[in-house]
Each structure stands twice: as C-alpha cells, then as structure tokens.
Design an enzyme around this catalytic site. Structure first.
Site, PDB file in Angstrom:
ATOM      1  N   TYR A  75      20.298  44.925  48.252  1.00 19.93           N
ATOM      2  CA  TYR A  75      19.481  45.181  47.051  1.00 19.93           C
ATOM      3  C   TYR A  75      18.014  45.412  47.414  1.00 19.93           C
ATOM      4  CZ  TYR A  75      17.687  45.191  42.391  1.00 19.93           C
ATOM      5  OH  TYR A  75      17.075  45.601  41.236  1.00 19.93           O
ATOM      6  N   ASP A 128       9.223  73.155  34.467  1.00 18.92           N
ATOM      7  CA  ASP A 128       9.430  72.776  33.055  1.00 18.92           C
ATOM      8  C   ASP A 128       9.499  71.262  32.819  1.00 18.92           C
ATOM      9  OD1 ASP A 128      12.020  72.559  34.029  1.00 18.92           O
ATOM     10  OD2 ASP A 128      12.885  74.080  32.733  1.00 18.92           O
ATOM     11  N   ASP A 218       3.114  68.940  43.806  1.00 16.31           N
ATOM     12  CA  ASP A 218       4.537  68.896  43.482  1.00 16.31           C
ATOM     13  C   ASP A 218       5.195  69.617  44.662  1.00 16.31           C
ATOM     14  OD1 ASP A 218       7.118  69.556  42.826  1.00 16.31           O
ATOM     15  OD2 ASP A 218       6.675  70.213  40.781  1.00 16.31           O
ATOM     16  N   ALA A 220       8.278  70.021  45.847  1.00 11.19           N
ATOM     17  CA  ALA A 220       9.744  70.175  45.834  1.00 11.19           C
ATOM     18  C   ALA A 220      10.235  71.092  46.965  1.00 11.19           C
ATOM     19  CB  ALA A 220      10.214  70.696  44.481  1.00 11.19           C
TER      20      ALA A 220
HETATM   21  N1  F0G Z   1       9.304  70.455  40.467  1.00  5.76           N
HETATM   22  C1  F0G Z   1       9.819  71.653  40.775  1.00  5.76           C
HETATM   23  C2  F0G Z   1       8.944  72.709  41.353  1.00  5.76           C
HETATM   24  C3  F0G Z   1      11.185  71.915  40.554  1.00  5.76           C
HETATM   25  O1  F0G Z   1      11.681  73.113  40.862  1.00  5.76           O
HETATM   26  C4  F0G Z   1      11.996  70.879  40.012  1.00  5.76           C
HETATM   27  C5  F0G Z   1      13.415  71.109  39.766  1.00  5.76           C
HETATM   28  C6  F0G Z   1      11.399  69.653  39.714  1.00  5.76           C
HETATM   29  C7  F0G Z   1      10.051  69.476  39.955  1.00  5.76           C
HETATM   30  C8  F0G Z   1      12.190  68.514  39.123  1.00  5.76           C
HETATM   31  O2  F0G Z   1      12.970  67.924  40.089  1.00  5.76           O
HETATM   32  O3  F0G Z   1      15.315  68.332  39.324  1.00  5.76           O
HETATM   33  O4  F0G Z   1      14.778  66.579  41.025  1.00  5.76           O
HETATM   34  O5  F0G Z   1      14.158  66.262  38.657  1.00  5.76           O
HETATM   35  N2  F0G Z   1      13.949  72.237  39.816  1.00  5.76           N
HETATM   36  C9  F0G Z   1      15.362  72.586  39.642  1.00  5.76           C
HETATM   37  C10 F0G Z   1      15.506  74.091  39.625  1.00  5.76           C
HETATM   38  C11 F0G Z   1      16.047  71.897  38.511  1.00  5.76           C
HETATM   39  O6  F0G Z   1      16.630  74.571  39.396  1.00  5.76           O
HETATM   40  O7  F0G Z   1      14.526  74.796  39.881  1.00  5.76           O
HETATM   41  P1  F0G Z   1      14.372  67.239  39.755  1.00  5.76           P
END
Ligand code: F0G
Length: 470
Positions: A75, A128, A218, A220
């Site tokens: 945990y 989004d 961000d 990603a």
């Molecule tokens: N930021 C970016 C640039 C993203 O493309 C996404 C998700 C997120 C944040 C959110 O991350 O899905 O882990 O909660 N993009 C996916 C897409 C859903 O299809 O572009 P998450």
C-alpha cells in the site's frame, strides 16, 4: 542495406499479437447506423484499424511485462514506486513527483491547487480535458497559438509554439494581474501534433519569470516533441531526445504528464513540482481523491511498466522509426490527393476534410462525414476535429459558429500497427479521394449539452442540399 533504411527500421520485433476483426460492408453499415453514426459508440470489435486515439493504446515490451511481474503492490512505499519515482526524477529534475492514474487526474489536482476563480490560464492550446479542468476551477482558459499555426499547408517547423507577443501583451495589459498560469502543451495535440521549439519554451519561461507567473508543461508527448526539436531546431542536432526533454522540463516550474502516451503504457501519469508548498497542497488532494502519494491510483505493476516505458520512449531508434512511419503515411495520403496538416508530426495525422469534401458545408460536418466514410469503406475509426466537436451550436443543435478548420485526426498507437496497416488506411482514403462528391453530409439527431462529441447521434443527409444553403 542502406544506413538510412536501417535508421528507420522499428527497433523491435513482434512477440504477442491480437487478432483484428474484418467486417463485410453490410456489417459495417449496420454497425455505424446502430452507433447513431458516431464512431465513439462503436464496439472495438467492430473496428479493423482503430486510430481514435494514441492514448493508452500502445504495445508494451517484454521488458515492461517482466518488470510488471515483479510489481510490488504494498500500500505504501512500494519498491515499484521508488523505481518509478527515480526514473521520473532523473528525467525531469523535479524534486517533488506525485503519481496519478492519468493526465486529467493530474490536471484536476494541479489546476484546482494552483488557480483561483477569475484567473486566466494562457496556453499554446489547452487539450480539451485541460480546458475543462481550468474552467471547473472558475478560471478562464485562453489559447494563444502562434500565428503560423493558422496556415495548415506551410512547412513552418514549430507551429505548436505559443504566441509570445500575445502573451507579452496580455501580461502587460489590463488582464495581466489575472494571469495565474502559462501552460505549454508539448506537442500541440489540439493543433496538428505540431512541436514547440526550445527557443519558444525558453522565451516563454523567461517571460513568466519576469512577471512572476508560474510556467508549466503539459508534457503528454514530451519525447516526441524532443525528437522533432532534435530534427528541426538548429543547435540541437547533437542532443539526445532525453537531453532535450530534460532541458524542457528544466525550463518549467513543474509539469503535468499523461503517461498513456509517451509512458508507453495503458494507464498512468504524474505531476512534477519544484515548489514545496504547492506540493503539500497537491499531495493532500491526491491522497483524498486518487490514492496514497506512493501509488496515486496506480498498481505496482503499472508503475513498473511506466518506469521501463520512460526509458524506452526516449530511445532515438524508436523515435526515429515512429516519426518515419508517420511521415511515410503522410506522403502516401498526400499522393492520393488528401491534404494533411503540414509538416507531419508524430502521434497523429490531421486530414483536411473541409478541403477534400468542399461540397459539404460546415453544418453538414465534413470532418465527421470523412470519418464515417473511412469506417464504411475500411472499418477504420478516427476522430473529427471540426465543427461537430468545436463548433458553436444553438439549442436546436444548429451550427451557429463553425470551427476554423474541418479536420480528422488519425492517431497512431505506439508499436501497434505495421506499415501494411497504415498503407491500408492510405489506400482506403485514396478510394474516397477518387470520388469525394459521393460522401454525404450528416445532421444531428440528438446531443448532450456537455461534451457533445462523445454521445451525439446523427443521421446521413440524403442530399447535399441546394447550393444556396451552403
Ligand atoms: N494533455 C494532452 C495534450 C492530451 O492529449 C491528453 C489526452 C491529456 C492531456 C489528458 O490525458 O487522457 O491521460 O487523462 N489525450 C488523449 C487523446 C485522450 O486522444 O489525444 P489523459
């Protein structure tokens, strides 16, 4: 073999496979009609090639699965947490790392801890969920993409950049005191998967420091951004993708990262922070809503896959092969007469549906129509990025403010499809491009008020309608 060919060869072979369905035309027609002509409502087993998202859809490696078998599910203070933590800290340099189950959970925790109602969050483009999480705090998300992004066809290498002049004007103007955050999305998923240059990151970081505004990433697709910087930005040709990524993180006060993309895993994410006080606030929120701060909603086996995935994703050979596969696919599609946002990025190609289906007015949703046609002709699933998703509608679901572009995103899962699969997609598109006028438009039958594109139901318009309506 030429060294060029060798360089773009995927640096792995396939060990475990999953069968994909092939459906007859009648089955595809029935499936789409039953889904209310919304590909989000299709069952995944009704799809041959799924390009809806590159998020959580990649293949893991044998090394990741071997690590997962050793996952420590304690945990608190699990061995797997320390492996993950050390990997993320080495890469980003942030002293405080908080795990989350996916990007948007990190956004919710970070943005609700950092922003106050009435503040403004500036970004090259908010994804989004990021947009929604800023708005949920009562703050205002404001997109300031660079002007070059508006020309879909130009070869400008960094269309993902932030408009620094506009940021400067905002900070110096009457709204300046309300700017609570500048958030840079790398790569810019909302705008054609375009990268952000290091010069732009450096300038944005310096500007924020001068005005005392927090500057966050961000991240990603941090590794893909790093690869494109290495290829396109003078001065970075000798840097490894990992070095470039580390430099980008270094320029920011912190980050929120969905690891469902460049974590090469189905689930995961993290928040990276320098500020101790902000960390304490975020950590309390994390424990209350996601899980204890050494797992954050993730299992030990997830943390192991992620730690290994973060190593594999910055390997130059992997990134080079992936970028080359996307570029090859773009060339085939362009040759077939379908324009894509230029230059091609890595995680997705964005088709210019508005141009291909110029006989369809925005209120008949050309991007959506092209997406549906890809399903009808080839059982391919993708996502519309046009007026159906982004347009303004009245209470009767009539389009009152079309989106600036009618695009379709073909997102490419990592290590999943071969060139043959991607070539098939290009072939199906080529078939559509031979007689684009046969593609019918769509109209909305029912739609929820929020997050319309997920649950909207549509029907085909029997006839494109008289020219005067367009
Ligand atoms: N930021 C970016 C640039 C993203 O493309 C996404 C998700 C997120 C944040 C959110 O991350 O899905 O882990 O909660 N993009 C996916 C897409 C859903 O299809 O572009 P998450």
């Amino acid at each position: 073999m030429s060294t060029d060919l060798q360089k773009t060869l995927p640096p792995y072979r396939i060990k475990v496979v999953e069968s994909i369905p092939l459906l007859s035309r009648e089955e595809r027609q029935r499936a789409l009609a039953e889904a209310g002509y919304n590909p989000f409502n299709l069952r995944a087993d009704q799809i041959t090639i799924d390009l809806l998202s590159d998020s959580g859809t990649g293949a893991t490696s044998a090394a990741q699965e071997a690590g997962a078998a050793l996952g420590d599910e304690s945990y608190a203070g699990a061995r797997s947490w320390f492996r993950f933590h050390d990997e993320v800290r080495d890469l980003t340099g942030y002293p405080h790392i908080l795990p989350v189950h996916q990007g948007r959970a990190g956004e919710r925790i970070l943005l609700s801890s950092l922003l106050e109602p009435g503040q403004i969050c500036l970004s090259n483009t908010h994804f989004d969920t990021t947009h929604a999480n800023v708005a949920l705090v009562g703050a205002e998300p404001r997109d300031l993409p660079c002007p070059e992004a508006a020309d879909l066809d130009s070869a400008y290498p960094f269309k993902g950049n932030l408009d620094l002049d506009a940021v400067q004007r905002t900070l110096a103007g009457p709204d300046g005191g309300r700017v609570g955050l500048v958030l840079m999305t790398i790569t810019n998923n909302g705008l054609g998967a375009q990268p952000v240059s290091m010069a732009n990151l450096e300038a944005a970081s310096a500007l924020c420091r001068r005005h005392g505004v927090p500057f966050f990433l961000d991240g990603a697709r941090f590794a893909e951004n790093a690869w494109l910087v290495g290829q396109r930005e003078p001065g970075y040709g000798d840097w490894t993708p990992r070095q470039i990524a580390a430099r980008a993180f270094q320029l920011a006060d912190g980050c929120v990262v969905s690891l469902k993309k460049d974590g090469l895993s189905a689930i995961g994410g993290f928040i990276g922070l320098r500020d101790e006080e902000l960390h304490a606030v975020c950590e309390a929120n994390l424990i209350a809503t996601e899980g204890f701060s050494t797992y954050g909603g993730l299992a030990g086996h997830d943390l192991e896959r992620l730690a290994q995935g973060l190593r594999e994703v910055v390997e130059p050979r992997y990134l080079q092969a992936r970028a080359a596969a996307t570029a090859r696919m773009a060339r085939s599609i362009n040759k077939a007469g379908v324009d894509t946002v230029q230059p091609p990025g890595i995680h997705a190609l964005y088709l210019n549906a508005g141009r291909l289906l110029s006989h369809l007015p925005p209120h008949q949703f050309p991007g959506h129509a092209l997406g549906c046609q890809l399903y009808l002709d080839g059982a391919i699933r993708c996502a519309e990025l046009g007026s159906l998703y982004l347009g303004g509608m009245d209470d009767q679901h009539r389009l009152v403010a079309p989106a600036p572009f009618e695009l379709v995103r073909l997102a490419i899962p990592r290590r999943v499809y071969t060139d043959t699969h991607l070539g098939y997609v290009a072939e199906v598109l080529a078939g559509i491009a031979k007689h684009p006028e046969r593609v019918r438009g769509y109209r909305i039958v029912s739609a929820p008020r929020l997050l319309r594109h997920f649950k909207v139901r549509l029907e085909p318009v029997p006839d494109p309608g008289p020219a005067s309506e367009r």
